[in-house]
Design a protein around this motif. Structure first.
Motif, short mmCIF file in Angstrom:
data_model
loop_
_atom_site.label_atom_id
_atom_site.label_comp_id
_atom_site.label_asym_id
_atom_site.label_seq_id
_atom_site.Cartn_x
_atom_site.Cartn_y
_atom_site.Cartn_z
N ILE A 1 89.78 -35.10 36.16
CA ILE A 1 89.68 -33.78 36.77
C ILE A 1 89.81 -32.68 35.70
O ILE A 1 89.09 -31.69 35.73
CB ILE A 1 90.76 -33.61 37.87
CG1 ILE A 1 90.50 -34.63 38.99
CG2 ILE A 1 90.75 -32.19 38.44
CD1 ILE A 1 91.60 -34.75 40.01
N LYS A 2 90.72 -32.89 34.76
CA LYS A 2 90.87 -31.92 33.66
C LYS A 2 89.52 -31.71 32.95
O LYS A 2 89.12 -30.58 32.66
CB LYS A 2 91.91 -32.44 32.67
CG LYS A 2 92.04 -31.62 31.40
CD LYS A 2 93.09 -32.22 30.50
CE LYS A 2 93.13 -31.54 29.14
NZ LYS A 2 91.95 -31.80 28.33
N LYS B 1 83.52 -26.89 33.51
CA LYS B 1 83.13 -26.07 34.67
C LYS B 1 82.05 -26.72 35.53
O LYS B 1 81.11 -26.06 35.98
CB LYS B 1 82.67 -24.68 34.22
CG LYS B 1 83.79 -23.91 33.50
CD LYS B 1 83.64 -22.42 33.63
CE LYS B 1 84.80 -21.73 32.89
NZ LYS B 1 84.91 -20.32 33.11
N ASP B 2 82.23 -28.01 35.79
CA ASP B 2 81.25 -28.74 36.61
C ASP B 2 81.69 -28.65 38.07
O ASP B 2 82.34 -29.52 38.62
CB ASP B 2 81.20 -30.20 36.15
CG ASP B 2 80.04 -30.95 36.79
OD1 ASP B 2 79.53 -30.48 37.82
OD2 ASP B 2 79.67 -32.01 36.24
N ARG B 3 81.27 -27.52 38.69
CA ARG B 3 81.70 -27.21 40.04
C ARG B 3 81.33 -28.31 41.04
O ARG B 3 82.14 -28.72 41.87
CB ARG B 3 81.03 -25.89 40.45
CG ARG B 3 81.86 -25.02 41.34
CD ARG B 3 81.27 -23.61 41.39
NE ARG B 3 81.93 -22.85 42.41
CZ ARG B 3 81.32 -22.35 43.49
NH1 ARG B 3 80.05 -22.54 43.69
NH2 ARG B 3 82.02 -21.66 44.37
N HIS C 1 97.20 -27.98 32.36
CA HIS C 1 96.74 -29.36 32.52
C HIS C 1 97.27 -30.24 31.39
O HIS C 1 97.74 -31.35 31.62
CB HIS C 1 95.21 -29.43 32.50
CG HIS C 1 94.56 -28.90 33.73
ND1 HIS C 1 93.20 -28.72 33.83
CD2 HIS C 1 95.05 -28.52 34.93
CE1 HIS C 1 92.90 -28.25 35.02
NE2 HIS C 1 94.01 -28.12 35.70
N ILE D 1 86.48 -32.32 34.12
CA ILE D 1 85.53 -31.65 35.03
C ILE D 1 85.77 -30.15 35.01
O ILE D 1 84.85 -29.34 34.95
CB ILE D 1 85.68 -32.21 36.47
CG1 ILE D 1 85.20 -33.66 36.53
CG2 ILE D 1 84.91 -31.35 37.47
CD1 ILE D 1 85.49 -34.36 37.86
N VAL D 2 87.05 -29.75 35.06
CA VAL D 2 87.40 -28.33 35.06
C VAL D 2 86.99 -27.69 33.73
O VAL D 2 86.43 -26.59 33.71
CB VAL D 2 88.91 -28.13 35.33
CG1 VAL D 2 89.33 -26.68 35.09
CG2 VAL D 2 89.27 -28.56 36.76
N GLU D 3 87.26 -28.39 32.65
CA GLU D 3 86.97 -27.84 31.33
C GLU D 3 85.48 -27.56 31.13
O GLU D 3 85.10 -26.53 30.57
CB GLU D 3 87.45 -28.82 30.25
CG GLU D 3 88.22 -28.10 29.16
CD GLU D 3 88.94 -29.09 28.26
OE1 GLU D 3 89.40 -30.14 28.77
OE2 GLU D 3 89.04 -28.81 27.05
N MET E 1 88.80 -23.28 37.58
CA MET E 1 87.86 -23.01 36.50
C MET E 1 87.87 -21.59 35.96
O MET E 1 87.36 -21.34 34.88
CB MET E 1 86.43 -23.39 36.94
CG MET E 1 86.26 -24.89 37.09
SD MET E 1 84.70 -25.34 37.88
CE MET E 1 84.96 -27.11 38.13
#
Lengths: 442, 442
Positions: free
Chosen positions: A252-253, A259-261, B242, A255-257, B233
């Motif tokens: 998840i970290k 910015k894959d919404r 994180h 994905i957030v980094e 994000m």
């Protein structure tokens, strides 16, 4: 079961001590053991049980022998005591892991001893067995025994929810239910420390869910750390669970980094799908938990100036007085002209009927007797019944003799009050005079 | 404030729609905008507000303009609408991050426009502003404005807890309060999915704390995933948070793996020390939350066969009937001869006085009028007061004319009942005859 001798190995502390107290209150003949003689003597006195520092002697004497030592020494202590438990007797443990103790007890106990490995899913702050989960992991053979039936019946009669499963299954489930839960919250607690977050200050900005999270972290990190270390360290499943959790955090970290919404949404949706109906349930149940906490505050804010009973959530002690002030953290009541400040989190507001009962049993009560003349055809029980809605009152005597005016009878009422009994009596007489009664003596 | 025109940019969905409904109910003149005309028309009808798909037009018209679009387009939409807000008017946003929107609004709004960036810390399922936290992050200049005072006063009058801080400070705190909380629970949800844990089954073995955790996970993963993605994000602090969390997880995992009991204890104690008094508070507060949930179940189990009111926690709808059965998941009531099954998590048991009030307002009521003769010196108000403890009753008429026996007066009572009004009347007359009254007409 009441005449049985119970020996609790390691009963001077924690849950062992809790069971010593509980079983003693149910009239079992309880002996506790421990290494520390000073502590043992003090527990002996406190609970009114017997103490010995000789585990083997206690194991020989008990009809029921319960091993209640910390997880990291459970295996060793079972090896020590199990061979000394008499044939026809019962051997149990109350450790939070079950595979190792079950195996060890089966191996070291004599042929005629019944083994019932047990995991009470609660801590020593629990007031009773009511609604608590207790897991039993007996082998197929012992599951058919008389002892097993007795243990199960006793627990269920005390209100516990008993679950019977295999020890390996227990450890697999507990790796999640306890292992993952503790791991996540302890990690969160350590993170808040690392980030230097001022916990009290942060609660101000809190969504109710953050507040609940803080409460749970606070709860877990405030417990006995050795127990929590052992729960993590003695469950063979835990390594895989830790790795899975950290793996998901990293996923998840990342994905957030980047910015894959859409990927984030997909992951959250899949987790929600796995939860199914439980996700919906989660929303409304956590709302209910939050509502319940805020509801009490709202109730309190309406009760200022009124008399109130506050029951301590652990000791059960009651504080009774006039409610002076409330804020999120404290409740101030006035008791005999003195102000008392109580921590909101430690007390629950008593409901009206609960408070009434407590006052009846605990406060000094005053009374007045008044004799009233009623016409003979009046049913004094109908009158009493009606007055009881308003007064604490009973009928002491009914007299229809010579001294009474023709066609009348004398009914003597006793009116009670916690204070101002004269005023209560005046109020009572005012009503009496309007409902066809008159005072016999003026 | 009631005469102001409010334009909510993106008011056809989520919290924007919630504010449209709320402000409409407070008699503001509300316009909402959105890209989807079909949806807009439907919201227009549903809430009785105006709709336009032209953001700029709405921005020009509003005395108060509120930007309520998703976080990922907030900056773009502010650039679009802010220059069109009229001088002397108010521009707000209600995004969960504050640094970027605050800066953008200050930059793009005209000189005479007041900017009050806002973060309402609740979701659209919240029934009102009561006890909800609302964070405002105006600049020093706007903090002194009339508009700012009006907004703050309005929110506080509605029961909200208003906090005023700098936008950067907001984002730092929210990185923890929302960012870390969401991250941890979403990771936990994903982990339970990965491990293939049967959630419903696992709850059976649950300690109350695991159950609370499951509720919170269920709650969070059941929300709008786009909002949660954006909160992660668009906060510049989140990466560090994180990394700290995953770092602590790895640290504890390694301690557990090498069975370093003392190191584990040290870490847990240090976290507890950082929590200080909050750890104790956590224990008792989470106990209270758990008690509150189990208390309702206990209350319910005592109410079987009695009449009960259950209020839906969101819609506020009331189900009224006879309680037939309860288990952890469902409540079954009988209503007009039919059984209705309700999900326990969706309803709260109404308290006695709350139910009474509801019945008064919602159930058909029957009544009987009865005229009673009392001696002239009787105070009928004392009688009425006493009877009210037991009956739903009022006095309709008092008559002392010729037709009445000397020394008496006639008091006409109206007795109400939801059913069996004849029986109620009999019960009433039985009491009346014992308290010095007699029927005027037999």
């Amino acid at each position: 079961m009441k005449n049985y001798k119970v020996s609790i190995i390691g009963g001077t502390d924690g849950l062992g001590k809790w069971f010593a107290k509980y079983l003693k209150s149910k009239n079992f003949d309880v002996t506790v053991t421990g290494r520390d003689i000073v502590k043992g003597k003090s527990v002996e006195k406190e609970l009114g049980v017997k103490f010995t520092n000789n585990n083997i002697e206690a194991a020989k004497e008990g009809d029921i022998v319960i091993v209640a030592v910390p997880i990291n020494v459970t295996e060793r202590v079972i090896r020590e005591v199990a061979p000394h438990v008499r044939e026809g007797c019962l051997l149990m443990d109350i450790t939070s892991i079950k595979e190792i103790p079950s195996k060890t007890m089966e191996e070291y106990a004599k042929e005629g001893v019944t083994v019932v490995p047990t995991h009470p899913m609660f801590g020593p702050s629990t007031p009773s067995l009511m609604r608590q989960v207790v897991i039993l992991t007996p082998s197929e053979r012992h599951k058919k025994s008389e002892w097993f039936r007795k243990v199960k019946d006793f627990l269920e009669k005390e209100g516990a929810r008993v679950i019977v499963i295999k020890p390996e299954e227990h450890d697999r489930i507990m790796g999640v239910v306890q292992g993952l839960t503790h791991f996540a919250y302890i990690s969160l607690g350590a993170t808040l420390k690392e980030l230097g977050v001022d916990i009290k200050e942060s609660r101000k900005y809190a969504s109710p869910i953050y507040e609940l999270m803080i409460y749970i972290i606070g709860r877990i990190i405030g417990q006995n750390p050795y127990l929590y270390a052992d729960i993590q360290m003695h469950n063979p499943q835990i390594k895989h669970i830790h790795e899975t959790f950290i793996g998901q955090c990293n996923l998840i970290k990342n994905i957030v980094e980047r910015k894959d919404r859409e990927e984030f949404v997909k992951l959250m949706k899949e987790a929600a799908k796995h939860f199914g109906n439980e996700a919906k349930r989660g929303v409304s149940y956590s709302d209910k938990a939050v509502f319940a906490l805020t509801k009490e505050m709202e109730k309190l804010s309406k009760m200022k100036g009124k008399d109130i009973g506050l029951r301590h959530i652990y000791s059960g002690n009651v504080h009774y007085g006039i409610l002076k002030d409330v804020d999120g953290d404290y409740i101030i009541i006035e008791k005999n002209g003195k102000e008392i400040k109580l921590s909101t989190s430690n007390v629950m507001v008593m409901e009206e009927n609960e408070l009434k009962k407590w006052k009846d049993e605990n406060l000094p009560k005053y009374h007045r007797d008044v004799s009233i003349l009623f016409k003979k055809d009046v049913d004094e029980n109908v009158i009493l019944d009606l007055l009881k809605d308003r007064f604490d009152v009973e009928i002491m005597d009914i007299y229809e003799g010579e001294k009474i005016e023709e066609g009348f009878k004398s009914v003597t009422f006793r009116v009670y009050a916690f204070e101002n009994v004269e005023e209560k009596e005046r109020e009572f007489l005012k009503i009496i005079e309007n409902i066809g009664g008159k005072r016999r003596f003026k």
